[in-house]
Design an enzyme around this catalytic site. Structure first.
Site, short mmCIF file in Angstrom:
data_model
loop_
_atom_site.label_atom_id
_atom_site.label_comp_id
_atom_site.label_asym_id
_atom_site.label_seq_id
_atom_site.Cartn_x
_atom_site.Cartn_y
_atom_site.Cartn_z
N HIS A 348 -72.98 80.23 23.11
CA HIS A 348 -72.13 79.18 23.72
C HIS A 348 -72.34 77.73 23.72
O HIS A 348 -71.48 76.95 24.18
CB HIS A 348 -71.76 79.56 25.12
CG HIS A 348 -70.91 80.88 25.21
ND1 HIS A 348 -69.40 80.54 25.36
CD2 HIS A 348 -71.09 82.17 25.49
CE1 HIS A 348 -68.96 81.91 25.53
NE2 HIS A 348 -69.96 82.79 25.44
N LYS A 526 -63.03 70.10 34.67
CA LYS A 526 -64.05 70.75 33.97
C LYS A 526 -65.27 70.55 34.72
O LYS A 526 -65.16 69.74 35.49
CB LYS A 526 -64.01 70.50 32.56
CG LYS A 526 -64.00 68.65 32.42
CD LYS A 526 -63.93 68.57 30.97
CE LYS A 526 -62.58 68.83 30.27
NZ LYS A 526 -62.66 69.77 29.15
N ARG A 527 -66.34 71.05 34.63
CA ARG A 527 -67.67 70.98 34.89
C ARG A 527 -67.96 69.49 34.58
O ARG A 527 -67.68 68.93 33.80
CB ARG A 527 -68.54 71.70 34.38
CG ARG A 527 -68.60 73.10 34.86
CD ARG A 527 -69.02 73.18 36.31
NE ARG A 527 -70.31 72.92 36.65
CZ ARG A 527 -71.20 73.89 37.40
NH1 ARG A 527 -70.41 75.03 37.81
NH2 ARG A 527 -72.41 73.39 37.61
N LYS A 532 -69.36 65.64 28.84
CA LYS A 532 -67.95 65.79 29.00
C LYS A 532 -67.45 64.40 29.01
O LYS A 532 -66.07 64.26 29.20
CB LYS A 532 -67.77 66.86 29.86
CG LYS A 532 -68.14 68.35 29.46
CD LYS A 532 -67.70 69.13 30.66
CE LYS A 532 -67.98 70.68 30.31
NZ LYS A 532 -66.88 71.42 29.69
N THR A 634 -61.93 75.77 26.73
CA THR A 634 -60.72 76.52 26.87
C THR A 634 -59.66 75.92 27.41
O THR A 634 -58.47 76.10 27.50
CB THR A 634 -61.05 77.92 27.27
OG1 THR A 634 -61.88 77.77 28.54
CG2 THR A 634 -61.84 78.73 26.05
N LYS A 638 -55.23 75.78 27.37
CA LYS A 638 -54.43 75.87 28.40
C LYS A 638 -53.46 74.84 28.65
O LYS A 638 -52.26 74.99 28.89
CB LYS A 638 -55.31 75.99 29.90
CG LYS A 638 -56.26 77.01 30.06
CD LYS A 638 -56.92 77.11 31.07
CE LYS A 638 -58.44 77.80 31.00
NZ LYS A 638 -59.48 77.64 32.16
C1 LIG Z 1 -60.77 76.93 31.78
C2 LIG Z 1 -61.53 76.77 32.88
C3 LIG Z 1 -62.75 76.22 32.75
C4 LIG Z 1 -63.02 75.46 31.25
O1 LIG Z 1 -62.78 74.34 31.00
P1 LIG Z 1 -63.32 73.63 29.70
O2 LIG Z 1 -62.37 72.20 29.96
O3 LIG Z 1 -62.93 74.29 28.72
O4 LIG Z 1 -64.55 73.07 30.21
C5 LIG Z 1 -63.61 75.79 33.86
N1 LIG Z 1 -63.20 76.07 35.00
C6 LIG Z 1 -62.09 76.57 35.24
C7 LIG Z 1 -61.84 76.97 36.71
C8 LIG Z 1 -61.05 77.13 34.18
O5 LIG Z 1 -60.15 77.68 34.60
#
Ligand SMILES: *Cc1c(COP(=O)(O)O)cnc(C)c1O
Length: 794
Positions: A348, A526-527, A532, A634, A638
């Site tokens: 990952h 995101k984190r 990022k 991911t 979305k």
């Molecule tokens: C989808 C999702 C992530 C992943 O987000 P990235 O932008 O791909 O890092 C992290 N936390 C939550 C709560 C999510 O739903």
């Protein structure tokens, strides 16, 4: 039989019965919690039937099961998920309405099961959903963390972490299995047999995971740690009241919290114990189930496919070999072969600090038998391949190498990432084992991430192309022909507007901020991590603010910038970035000159439920990582699925999103992965970039002068210096291109017709990013597990 439909009156009867008989309450005294629990139990009753049916079919077919081992399952709430999969959403709404209750309010009372950090854990949850929807027999295995991940609060703009209490209330969806327990040993000596010095009990809790239309249900089995001796009565009777509970406290510590960090080698001993704890319990369970079906142990790999979600369960290789060789008398060389045929590993991350390594001393003390087995694995690997890649090196055990060597298949999570895995972290092993590394681009479940979280768009799609897209997302392509239809585009934008109004209300409730639903909603959730680049986003926000102030009568496109995300508690720079965003937001939001055209909001405690409110309302999705660093992402999928346009770099799955939605419907900027590597070798690249960018230089001076930290001007000297001297993630180099591209976004947003076409095409062309497609890829290329659903769909 499909779609377990239930009449509202029957459901209501069941709710009232549970209220009385399961909760011991009457309607007069029932709280929101009581109602929510009663509805959940009523729906759970309906899950049991398909769950049993799936188990029976699996035994009858004598087929192969998938076992998905993951340290994290970020599942979020389950009530709505179960309701839609049962086709019981309307019935639930009506049953509650007749009792004077509001379905949406009841649903929102459920706490998130936050058993994960971010993308990796959410992927595991999407995979469970898809495995059930596709009717592939599967178990998810993980840890039932009592406190999950921490809850994030802000105090004067700083992140504060508070223990999370999702299990303080009854977790309605699970079934405790007091009879399913395994002994897990640690430490001790090997004298022929391993004699552990310490033993804890792993106890199973099962949650049924229902697929679309209730056609299939698999199990998420989470392990809780318990002591072998519940209570030290001897100490207690001698008057040592505290000493009497110590053994219990030590054992239970193992399933207490998720290490709130997915990118550094943290936690040491307890973390290693957690990893072994859940991996060993899961493998003992797998081997026991296999044995109960009466097969010869030599055929294990014909019935068992084990997927390792990152290196956290990489101890599965040596543990499975130990069970086969030490407990079942399989010869060592054959045991290695069988284990490898069962195991596959998903990588990952390329961040070197995230590839787990255990100190050899700690490892030898904790898992002495496994160390011996790893030495055997290593010798076998070296002699077979002539490789120079060692598993034990520099006084540490390297879990990435161990996972790779013990897996028959290794996969990356996007096309770009898989290529970089071959060229960088596992370049040598790729030469030793050509063809072992493959790609499976991540996906997200359309049930949660479109059908459930975006009712307005769901209804429009259903009206336009019917409902079969929900488990066949490629069908969204049929929307493309409607994109030339002005009426359809208006409806598409009306759905977006409805979601934006819902978010505006939510923000009013949650953070007490009023926002204009006509503004562009620009979201980065995101984190928080340097790679990022939330830092670059907030710097660009300041540059934009400067431009509006310089030309207050200009024709500026109003923007609402939303940030969301947690930082690892020990990640100092990430926490500084959070503080800066909050400081900037305070200044900008109170500026009377710009207030109507720029706002920055950072609601605390980003989680799955928050994502479900934010993503459908987004106009612009920020996917701006340094190229080569985001394995897939991911969140990016979305957003695109929900009709947001992406501003992003050529990183992770952004590359594939752009290819599919069309480059004219994607705002690309920034250096490529290759250019990033080259740029780092140039002397003083960041000073040069800052010197060439008046916008950036001005912003950095403003921060350094304390414009956003009145009374504490030195607060961000560290952050600013970092950019001048160690800008490893190339914020300075990509800044100008990012800023110019943001200006293009502003211009594009005003052309409503064109924007709505681009947004609708993002939805229409994102079908490929369904996790159903991803799971079909794993099933075919890695597991060899067919669907057990009848073709008639039952
Ligand atoms: C989808 C999702 C992530 C992943 O987000 P990235 O932008 O791909 O890092 C992290 N936390 C939550 C709560 C999510 O739903």
């Amino acid at each position: 039989m499909t779609n377990t439909t239930i009449a509202p009156e029957d459901l209501q009867k069941s709710i009232l019965q549970h209220l009385e008989k399961s909760l011991g309450k009457d309607t007069q005294n029932a709280t929101l919690y009581d109602w929510r629990t009663s509805l959940s139990l009523a729906l759970r009753d309906l899950v049991v039937d398909p769950w049993f049916r799936s188990t029976r079919k699996t035994y009858e077919a004598a087929g192969k099961r998938v076992y998905y081992l993951s340290m994290e399952f970020l599942i979020g709430r389950l009530l709505e998920d179960v309701a839609i999969n049962l086709g019981a959403e309307d019935a639930s709404r009506k049953a509650l309405a007749d009792l004077g209750l509001e379905y949406d309010k009841v649903v929102r009372d459920e706490p998130d099961a936050a058993l994960g950090n971010g993308g990796l854990g959410r992927l595991a949850a999407c995979f469970l959903d898809s495995l059930s929807t596709l009717g592939i027999p599967a178990y998810g295995y993980g840890i039932r963390y009592e406190h999950g991940l921490f809850e994030q609060h802000f105090e004067d703009g700083r992140q504060i972490e508070v223990a999370e209490g999702w299990l303080a209330q009854r977790h309605t969806w699970e079934f405790e299995r007091p009879e399913v327990t395994y002994r897990i040993g640690f430490g001790g000596h090997v004298n022929g047999n391993w004699e552990p010095a310490e033993t804890v009990i792993a106890n199973a809790y099962d949650t049924p995971i229902l697929g679309w239309k209730g056609r299939w249900a698999n199990t998420l089995r989470l392990w809780s740690a318990k002591p072998t001796v519940l209570f030290d009565l001897g100490s207690f009777n001698r008057g040592d009241l505290v000493g009497a509970v110590v053994p219990e406290a030590l054992a239970r510590a193992i399933s207490r919290v998720l290490y709130p960090d997915d990118t550094t080698e943290a936690g040491k001993e307890l973390r290693l114990k957690q990893e072994y704890f859940f991996t060993s319990a899961s493998l003992q369970d797998i081997v026991r189930r296999f044995g109960s079906e009466g097969y010869d142990i030599d055929t294990l790999a014909d019935h068992v496919a084990i997927q390792l979600n990152d290196t956290h369960p990489a101890i599965a290789g040596p543990e499975l070999i130990r069970l086969l060789a030490d407990d079942h008398g399989v010869e060592m060389a054959r045991a290695i072969e069988i284990a490898r045929d069962c195991l596959a590993y998903t990588n990952h991350t390329l961040l070197p600090e995230a590839l787990e390594r255990w100190d050899l001393g700690l490892f030898a003390r904790t898992l002495p038998r496994h160390l011996q087995i790893i030495e055997t694995i290593e010798a076998d690997h070296l002699s077979r391949t002539g490789s120079h890649v060692r598993i034990i090196e520099d006084h540490s055990v390297k879990m990435g190498e161990l996972a790779f060597v013990m897996a028959h298949c290794v996969n990356g999570v996007s096309a770009l990432h898989s290529e970089l895995v071959k060229k960088t972290v596992f370049a040598d092993l790729n030469r030793d084992y050509p063809g072992r590394i493959i790609n499976q681009t991540n996906g997200v479940t359309p049930r949660r991430w479109l059908y459930n979280c975006n009712a307005p768009l769901r209804e429009l799609i259903n009206r336009t192309i019917g409902e079969s897209w929900v488990d066949d997302l490629d069908q969204l392509k049929k929307l493309e022909t409607h994109v030339s239809d002005a009426g359809f585009l208006e409806d598409f934008m009306a759905a977006k507007q409805a979601n934006k109004k819902r978010l505006a209300n939510w923000l009013g409730e949650q953070v007490g901020q009023t926002v204009d639903p006509a503004a562009m909603f620009d979201i980065q959730i995101k984190r928080i991590h340097e790679y990022k680049r939330q830092f670059m986003n907030i710097l660009e926000t300041i540059a934009h603010w400067n431009e509006i102030r310089d030309n207050p009568n200009g024709d500026w496109t109003p923007r609402l910038k939303i940030f969301g995300g947690k930082a690892a508690p020990g990640y100092f720079v990430a926490k500084e970035i959070i503080h800066l965003i909050n400081d900037v937001s305070r200044v900008i939001n109170t500026d009377p000159v710009t207030r109507d055209r720029l706002k920055v909001i950072y609601p605390p405690n980003y989680n799955v439920s928050m994502a479900e409110v934010l993503i459908p309302a987004a106009d612009l999705s920020e996917q701006i990582s340094t190229a080569g660093k985001e394995a897939s992402g991911t969140g990016n999928m979305k957003f695109a699925l929900n009709g947001a346009l992406t501003i992003g770099t050529l990183d992770g799955a952004n590359v594939e999103i752009r290819e599919r939605v069309g480059e004219e419907n994607f705002f690309l900027f920034g250096l490529t992965a290759e250019e990033v590597v080259n740029r780092r070798t140039q002397h003083d690249f960041s000073r040069t970039a800052i010197a060439n960018s008046p916008h950036l230089a001005r912003v950095l001076n403003q921060i350094a002068d304390g414009l956003f930290s009145a009374g504490d001007p030195g607060r961000y000297h560290g952050l600013v210096t970092l950019l001048y001297e160690h800008d490893y993630f190339l914020v300075t180099c990509d800044f100008d291109d990012y800023h110019a591209t943001q200006n293009k976004v502003d211009t594009a947003f005003v052309d409503r017709r064109r924007w709505s076409e681009m947004a609708a095409l993002n939805t229409a062309r994102s079908g490929w990013f369904s996790s159903d497609r991803t799971i079909e890829g794993y099933a075919k290329d890695i597991w060899n597990t067919p669907s057990l659903l009848d073709k008639s769909g039952s």
